[in-house]
Scaffold this motif. Structure first.
Motif, PDB file in Angstrom:
ATOM      1  N   ASP A 160      -5.594   6.826   7.814  1.00 39.63           N
ATOM      2  CA  ASP A 160      -5.417   6.538   6.393  1.00 39.63           C
ATOM      3  C   ASP A 160      -5.578   5.057   6.077  1.00 39.63           C
ATOM      4  N   ILE A 161      -5.090   4.215   6.972  1.00 44.68           N
ATOM      5  CA  ILE A 161      -5.151   2.769   6.764  1.00 44.68           C
ATOM      6  C   ILE A 161      -5.443   2.075   8.089  1.00 44.68           C
ATOM      7  N   TYR A 181       0.832  -1.204   0.000  1.00 45.90           N
ATOM      8  CA  TYR A 181       0.000   0.000   0.000  1.00 45.90           C
ATOM      9  C   TYR A 181       0.868   1.256   0.000  1.00 45.90           C
ATOM     10  N   ALA A 182       1.897   1.253   0.834  1.00 47.92           N
ATOM     11  CA  ALA A 182       2.794   2.408   0.908  1.00 47.92           C
ATOM     12  C   ALA A 182       3.503   2.637  -0.418  1.00 47.92           C
ATOM     13  N   SER A 183       3.898   1.547  -1.052  1.00 48.47           N
ATOM     14  CA  SER A 183       4.586   1.654  -2.345  1.00 48.47           C
ATOM     15  C   SER A 183       3.669   2.254  -3.402  1.00 48.47           C
ATOM     16  N   GLN A 184       2.437   1.781  -3.457  1.00 48.05           N
ATOM     17  CA  GLN A 184       1.485   2.274  -4.458  1.00 48.05           C
ATOM     18  C   GLN A 184       1.114   3.731  -4.194  1.00 48.05           C
ATOM     19  N   ALA A 185       1.098   4.113  -2.919  1.00 54.57           N
ATOM     20  CA  ALA A 185       0.766   5.489  -2.562  1.00 54.57           C
ATOM     21  C   ALA A 185       1.982   6.400  -2.614  1.00 54.57           C
ATOM     22  N   ASN A 186       3.147   5.827  -2.916  1.00 50.79           N
ATOM     23  CA  ASN A 186       4.408   6.578  -2.953  1.00 50.79           C
ATOM     24  C   ASN A 186       4.680   7.269  -1.622  1.00 50.79           C
ATOM     25  N   ILE A 187       4.421   6.512  -0.545  1.00 51.12           N
ATOM     26  CA  ILE A 187       4.612   7.009   0.814  1.00 51.12           C
ATOM     27  C   ILE A 187       5.785   6.256   1.439  1.00 51.12           C
ATOM     28  N   TYR A 217       4.116  10.711   5.631  1.00 47.76           N
ATOM     29  CA  TYR A 217       3.752   9.388   6.129  1.00 47.76           C
ATOM     30  C   TYR A 217       2.246   9.173   6.052  1.00 47.76           C
ATOM     31  N   LEU A 218       1.853   7.939   6.254  1.00 50.34           N
ATOM     32  CA  LEU A 218       0.447   7.574   6.405  1.00 50.34           C
ATOM     33  C   LEU A 218       0.127   7.416   7.882  1.00 50.34           C
TER      34      LEU A 218
END
Length: 262
Positions: free
Chosen positions: A159-160, A17-23, A133-134
């Protein structure tokens, strides 16, 4: 539950998820409770930056001690973990002195408890914005989708939600596997929003084990008339909380304007 596989699944989900959100990382509020301890550990295991945040507001010393013990343990095990402390007590007191009060002590105490949670949410998003960050939520399945035991736009503002599909008993199983400090594993669950020693069970009127049972019975289509004694009492508690807190669990109602009015 296949505890190790579940833990790995959540860690991989977080990384993807972090990778796809570029976070590049996560921020988590650390309360000294089981849910935030498990969530922060899972975030740390991703290898991504993980910021643990203490946000005391007239906090009980035991909560502070457990939170600090957990953060110290995480930093010793993971070099991607950092921490910070935001003392919100003066902010909370300033807010209290700036708003109207109420003749209803019960309403006032509950409203101020929710205010604490919303001040913490604001702080987490401030830090998330600074670092890119998320905000990782710490709610579990019973709290989020069973009885709605959280503050709307407070600890519900995230966020998650890494552990929101896990029952409280499953969170405890993960905590044991992840070697969360023993002091946290045996502590009575509490939201710590009232500045006293009341536990979640004190507020809810039932233990998490009881509420898990009631949630399962409800999903199977059972009614309160199917039970007697304590089981019936618990089922009624669950049904009432699930009903009155639906506004937290469903999308915000939108007034749709008829096309011929536009």
């Amino acid at each position: 539950m296949q505890t190790e596989k579940v833990a790995n699944h959540i860690v991989n989900w977080l990384k993807e998820y972090a990778s796809q959100a570029n976070i590049k990382g996560f921020v988590i509020g650390i309360s000294g409770g089981i849910d935030s301890a498990v969530t922060s550990t899972l975030c740390a295991k991703t290898g991504l930056e993980t910021l643990c945040v203490e946000m005391p507001i007239h906090q009980a010393p035991s909560h502070v001690t457990r939170a600090q013990e957990h953060i110290t343990q995480l930093k010793e095990k993971f070099n991607n973990v950092t921490d910070t402390r935001v003392d919100l007590t003066p902010v909370f007191e300033t807010f209290k002195s700036s708003v109207p009060t109420s003749d209803s002590e019960a309403k006032l105490h509950l409203t101020l408890a929710n205010t604490r949670a919303r001040l913490r949410m604001t702080s987490l998003y401030y830090l998330a914005g600074l670092h890119g960050y998320l905000v990782a939520g710490t709610g579990n399945k019973v709290e989020d989708f069973g009885v709605g035991f959280y503050t709307k736009y407070g600890d519900g503002g995230v966020d998650i939600s890494p552990i929101a599909d896990l029952l409280k008993s499953e969170v405890y199983a993960l905590a044991s596997y992840l070697e969360v400090p023993h002091s946290i594993q045996v502590a009575a669950p509490t939201d710590g929003l009232f500045g006293d020693s009341r536990s979640d069970e004190d507020q809810l009127g039932a233990s998490y084990d009881e509420l898990e049972w009631a949630m399962k019975m409800s999903e199977e289509g059972k009614k309160d008339t199917d039970f007697t004694g304590r089981e019936q009492e618990v089922f009624k508690i669950y049904t009432r909380l699930n009903t009155v807190n639906q506004h937290k669990m469903i999308p915000i109602p939108v007034c749709n304007i008829p096309f011929d009015l536009l």
